[in-house]
Scaffold this active site. Structure first.
Site, mmCIF file in Angstrom:
data_model
loop_
_atom_site.group_PDB
_atom_site.id
_atom_site.type_symbol
_atom_site.label_atom_id
_atom_site.label_comp_id
_atom_site.label_asym_id
_atom_site.label_seq_id
_atom_site.Cartn_x
_atom_site.Cartn_y
_atom_site.Cartn_z
ATOM 1 N N GLY B 339 0.819 -1.199 0.000
ATOM 2 C CA GLY B 339 0.000 0.000 0.000
ATOM 3 C C GLY B 339 0.857 1.254 0.000
ATOM 4 C CB SER B 340 0.140 4.628 1.275
ATOM 5 O OG SER B 340 -1.099 4.650 0.623
ATOM 6 C CB THR B 341 4.218 1.353 3.684
ATOM 7 O OG1 THR B 341 4.100 0.161 2.906
ATOM 8 C CG2 THR B 341 3.183 1.361 4.789
ATOM 9 C CB ILE B 342 6.174 1.209 -1.443
ATOM 10 C CG1 ILE B 342 4.842 1.020 -2.137
ATOM 11 C CG2 ILE B 342 6.613 -0.085 -0.777
ATOM 12 C CD1 ILE B 342 4.887 1.325 -3.583
ATOM 13 C CE LYS B 343 0.195 6.614 -2.050
ATOM 14 N NZ LYS B 343 -1.019 7.135 -1.382
#
Lengths: 377, 634
Positions: B339-343
């Site tokens: 999810g967004s944790t790799i943004k």
């Protein structure tokens, strides 16, 4: 030729058993000695397997099969053997390759080929096929063999040995290589080649070491110093030495060997059965057995000496010498003179495949001996 | 030299053959002589010696297993130790009526009544003087019960042995692992002789990975057995008075196994487990400076002590059939959509490939459409984020910003960059079982699908990959590692559990090296600062997604929330937590490093089906980080 044979028989009237043996192409002295060794073997085996009659019965059945093989092979004239030799050899190589790719694995080695009805070790075929091949090759050629012929023969002997060593089965590989090499040696291999080969072999030792498997290396290291590994590979040697040594001159008596019966001695029915004999029958028992073996070898060499063509001579000589190697390697490893390579004590160790090959080999010897053509003196 | 033609000369050949035959006969006689000499040496000269070994007192060599090394945490807390345990044994030849004896023992509750038939069968298969174990785990009460009645049970006795014990139980079950009974399969990979006498071997985790260090070297000693092979006496004190066979030593003390020191901080580990509060989830904390795993927790756990004492079939079945799958290591083997944790990594890729400038703005209407397509990729915030730059897009976790720029970046560059910062491949941690995760690529998709029409890469797949959804997945260890790479501005250090080994006899400590992986080098070093600032905005910014959860920390945190979809919602439907089956709810994730200005730790948290990353995962991370910094102050 036919009349000469008739004349010979006329000179010496034969008893019934002798006539029977002659018509079956069997050699009495050799046969008696072989049967004597087998009988001793069954007796010792009974003790070594903890007096389990079922195992002795199954070994007796194998012995029967082996004797049948001897009988059948003895009926084949040497000339026919010579004709088949190269084909047998090629078939053997083919089977070895098949084993390498499709063989069954047992105890970490790929030695067995399953042909549906029977499972067998193709490497056994090579024990006969290699000396046959070498003798066939040298039969027509001028001796001592020229250098390029020597190379061809070495290839024929060592290629299968390498394939067998890859299974891995070092013991059989050594025996196969020996059988080819002995035929070459008897053919009159020039001594300078021999010494050159010896030097080469010494130089190749480190390379060989590099290609050996872990368990093979461990065996060699353990041979150098068995006490370094008393729980692992050295255990066999330590225990077999105790078994032999504690037997003394007269032995502890049949069924009284404590080393074997208390299960100190591993592989006591197979590769290490020599130690059981040493423990129960002592030095005298071992000397008697060795005497019988030597008699068999001597008779084989006598047959070789009396053989009348190059093929028969080389074949008989090679088979006899290889038999001695069998005995010497097994006795040597069990008594701690040689490293442990898996060579059974011929005709005595429990197990069937090698016995059939051995007996078939003696069938060849008998066939050679009983088909001598009498030359006019 | 003119070629010489050679003819067969039967007489010459025969003479040659005879010569060789005679030579062979001589060699045979000589070799036989050597053999006979050897036999005489063994059977005549050394006979008394060997007879002594073999006859009245038969000496058998018995292996003495080494003591297994201990496992410590970084502050010297014991995580795995050896405790004495008592087991009940019976020697069949000394017992007249086996069944009656066993029934009596069962009545005293010393053995399970159901075990009687199994024990009788076992006793029939082995030799009558060898002990049969009746009960592997006797508690104190059972020991006392038996001790006072011992005289009624000839041939039955209590034997002490060492048992592996894990004082922190479930807290270390996945990382430290456990030992179990030595099996035939274990022996295939281990050195058989060295394991003679050893009954337990490392099965998982550090116990498995560091087996060769922990085990030690087997010793051996001689035991005296009687004519029936029964052990009469053990020749003790092998060190002072070594016994010999053949003039050589045949007893040797075992060499105890090395102790292993882990980088784990057990109190941090406990804090992580406490913060997860029984939910399905995982926490990984790495020391960004040397790659030490400070905590690696997976909940629910299980009690590894069950395995080290021989787990019963019922207990094992219960663990296997538990729907929460406690045996599964979620930190190392659980792969989740990040999810967004790799943004942060994605934003770095956008900057690096100059897809977007640092201050460049994009209007987020709440959804994104690929040119020529009617499909709407929705932002988590229906009404959109308005005009956002990179820092704002990160702080508010704007999806449209990443949809749009990610699709420009393209899957090829995305795959290459994310792989370089440690995603989609194993980190190489020093215990087995790590899953590699996945950063999809065209090549991967071609290989992964059978049907031709599935093998092509579609632009829409790039769009959702840009927010860590779709095919992409990662382990918590990877996320913590990749976040550490951001903290270290491109320096990659392999995560490791064991940091040192210690000799239990001398106390000598040997540090294990920390391994540096290939560094990530950016053209513009300032991009690292920008990403860090954008992650600080997540926790400190006025609209940061984790501002509420990380309010008032004494240390500055650079973090990123993530809410990963497990279940895709239809085009016009609304995601409603209450209506969806619990197992299909979103995973809550959070990654961070701290202190932001001089990083020491990185952390990755997942709470399976927990819901929102900010409200569920961020508080877990905060609790763990609070604990770390509180301990550091002291």
């Amino acid at each position: 030729m036919f009349e000469q044979t008739q004349a010979f028989e006329a000179r010496r009237p034969l008893t019934l058993p002798a006539r029977l043996l002659r018509s079956l192409h069997l050699d009495a002295p050799l046969l008696i000695a072989l049967l004597a060794v087998c009988a001793i073997g069954l007796g010792v085996l009974y003790s070594a397997v903890g007096q389990n009659p079922a195992l002795v019965v199954s070994q007796t059945l194998r012995l029967g099969v082996a004797l049948a093989a001897l009988l059948v092979v003895a009926q084949i004239p040497p000339a026919a053997l010579r004709k088949w030799a190269p084909w047998l050899f090629l078939a053997g190589i083919g089977l070895l390759l098949a084993t390498l790719f499709f063989g069954d694995v047992g105890k970490g080695a790929r030695r067995w080929l399953d042909l549906g009805i029977v499972r067998f070790q193709p490497s056994e075929v090579l024990k006969l096929a290699v000396p046959l091949m070498v003798a066939w090759y040298l039969h027509e050629r001028a001796l001592p063999p020229a250098f390029h012929h020597v190379l061809v023969i070495l290839l024929a002997a060592f290629a299968p040995a390498v394939l067998i060593a890859a299974q891995p089965d070092l013991g059989t590989a050594v025996l196969v290589a020996c059988s080819g090499f002995f035929a070459l040696l008897l053919a009159g291999l020039r001594l300078r080649y021999l010494f050159a080969a010896g030097a080469l072999a010494l130089a190749a030792l480190p390379v060989l070491w590099h290609f050996m498997l872990d368990y093979q290396r461990r065996r060699v290291l353990t041979f150098m110093n068995p006490e370094s590994d008393p729980l692992g590979a050295g255990y066999n040697i330590i225990q077999s030495k105790i078994a032999i040594g504690s037997g003394g001159v007269f032995g502890k008596g049949w069924l009284n060997g404590t080393q074997a019966h208390l299960e100190f001695l591993p592989e006591r029915a197979t590769d290490f059965i020599f130690a059981v004999i040493g423990e129960e029958f002592g030095l005298l028992g071992l000397l008697a057995l060795l005497g019988l073996y030597l008699f068999i070898v001597a008779r084989g060499l006598y047959i070789a000496a009396n053989a009348q063509d190059t093929f028969s001579r080389l074949l008989a000589g090679s088979l006899s010498l290889t038999f001695f190697v069998y005995v010497f390697v097994n006795a040597g490893m069990v008594s701690g003179l040689l490293p442990v390579v898996g060579v059974p004590l011929p005709l005595v160790s429990f197990g069937g495949t090698s016995m059939v090959t051995l007996m078939a080999g003696f069938g060849i010897l008998m066939s050679i001996h009983t088909r001598r053509k009498l030359l006019a003196a | 030299m003119a070629p010489r033609i050679r003819f067969k000369d039967p007489w010459r050949e025969q003479r040659l053959f005879f010569g060789r035959l005679i030579a062979a006969a001589v060699v045979i006689v000589l070799l036989t002589g050597v053999l006979v000499a050897r036999l005489v040496q063994l059977q005549v000269l050394n006979h008394p010696h060997f007879a002594g070994l073999s006859q009245d007192n038969r000496i058998r060599i018995e292996p003495v297993p080494p003591t297994r090394g201990l496992i410590y945490d970084r502050h010297g807390q014991i995580l795995a130790e050896n405790l004495p345990a008592y087991q009940l044994e019976l020697i069949p030849e000394q017992v007249d009526d086996m069944r009656a004896t066993l029934s009596a023992l069962a009545e005293l509750d010393l053995i399970a009544p159901g075990e009687i038939d199994r024990i009788l069968a076992l006793a029939r298969r082995q030799r009558r003087f060898e002990p049969v174990t009746l009960n592997f785990r006797m508690d104190d009460e059972q020991v006392a019960t038996f001790a006072v009645r011992r005289q009624h049970f000839p041939g039955v006795d209590i034997r002490a042995r060492l048992r592996r014990h894990y004082p922190f139980g479930a807290a270390t079950a996945h990382t430290v692992g456990y030992v179990g009974g030595l099996s035939a399969r274990d022996l295939e990979r281990l050195e058989r002789a060295n394991y003679a006498g050893t009954s337990q071997v490392g099965k998982t985790g550090v116990e498995f990975a560091y087996e060769s260090l922990l085990h030690g070297q087997v010793g051996y000693r001689q035991v005296v057995v009687n004519a029936r092979g029964r052990v009469l006496q053990r020749l003790e004190t092998p060190a002072e008075r070594p016994a010999t066979v053949d003039g050589r030593r045949t007893s040797r003390l075992p060499v105890p196994g090395q102790d292993v020191v882990l980088g784990l901080d057990i109190h941090l580990q406990l804090a992580a487990i406490e913060a997860l509060a029984g939910r399905r989830g995982a926490v990984v904390v790495l020391d960004t400076r040397d790659g030490d795993v400070l905590a690696m927790a997976s909940t629910p756990g299980f009690d590894p002590n069950l395995f080290s004492t021989g787990i019963s079939q019922t207990d094992y079945q219960a663990l296997l059939s538990d729907p929460d799958n406690p045996l599964f290591d979620r930190a190392l083997r659980g792969i989740y959509p990040p999810g967004s944790t790799i943004k942060p990594q994605m934003a770095l890729a956008l900057l690096h490939h100059r897809v977007v400038g640092p201050g460049e703005r994009l209007f987020c209407p709440g959804h994104f459409r690929l040119p020529g397509s009617s499909h709407r990729f929705r932002d988590w915030r229906r009404e959109g984020h308005g005009n956002v730059d990179l820092i704002e897009a990160m702080a508010q976790s704007c999806d449209v910003y990443f949809y749009a720029h990610g699709s420009t970046l393209g899957i090829d560059r995305m795959h290459e960059f994310l792989s370089a910062v440690g995603l989609g491949e194993r980190t190489g941690i020093d215990i087995q079982g790590e899953r590699p995760g996945l950063v999809p690529s065209r090549e991967w998709k071609r290989a992964a699908f059978r049907r031709r029409e599935d093998q092509a890469w579609f632009p829409g797949e790039t769009v959702i990959a840009a927010i860590g959804q779709g095919y992409m997945n990662a382990t918590m260890l990877q996320l913590a590692h990749s976040t550490a790479v951001l903290a270290r501005r491109g320096v990659r250090i392999q995560p490791r559990l064991a940091i040192a080994s210690a000799d239990p006899l001398t106390g000598e400590l040997i540090n294990l090296p920390s391994v540096e992986l290939s560094q990530v080098v950016l053209e513009d070093e300032r991009h690292w600062d920008l990403i860090r600032d954008s992650m600080i905005a997540v926790t400190r910014g006025a609209r940061g997604t984790a501002r509420l959860q990380l309010r008032g920390t004494s240390y500055l945190v650079a973090g990123k929330t993530g809410t990963a979809q497990v279940f895709s919602v239809g085009q016009d439907e609304e995601y409603d937590e209450d209506e969806i089956d619990e197992r299909l709810r979103d995973h809550a994730l959070f990654v961070a490093f701290a202190p932001a200005e001089a990083p020491e730790i990185s952390i990755a948290v997942i709470v399976e089906n927990g819901g929102s990353g900010s409200s569920v995962a961020a508080p877990v991370a905060r609790a763990v980080m609070d604990r770390y910094f509180a301990a550091r102050e002291r």
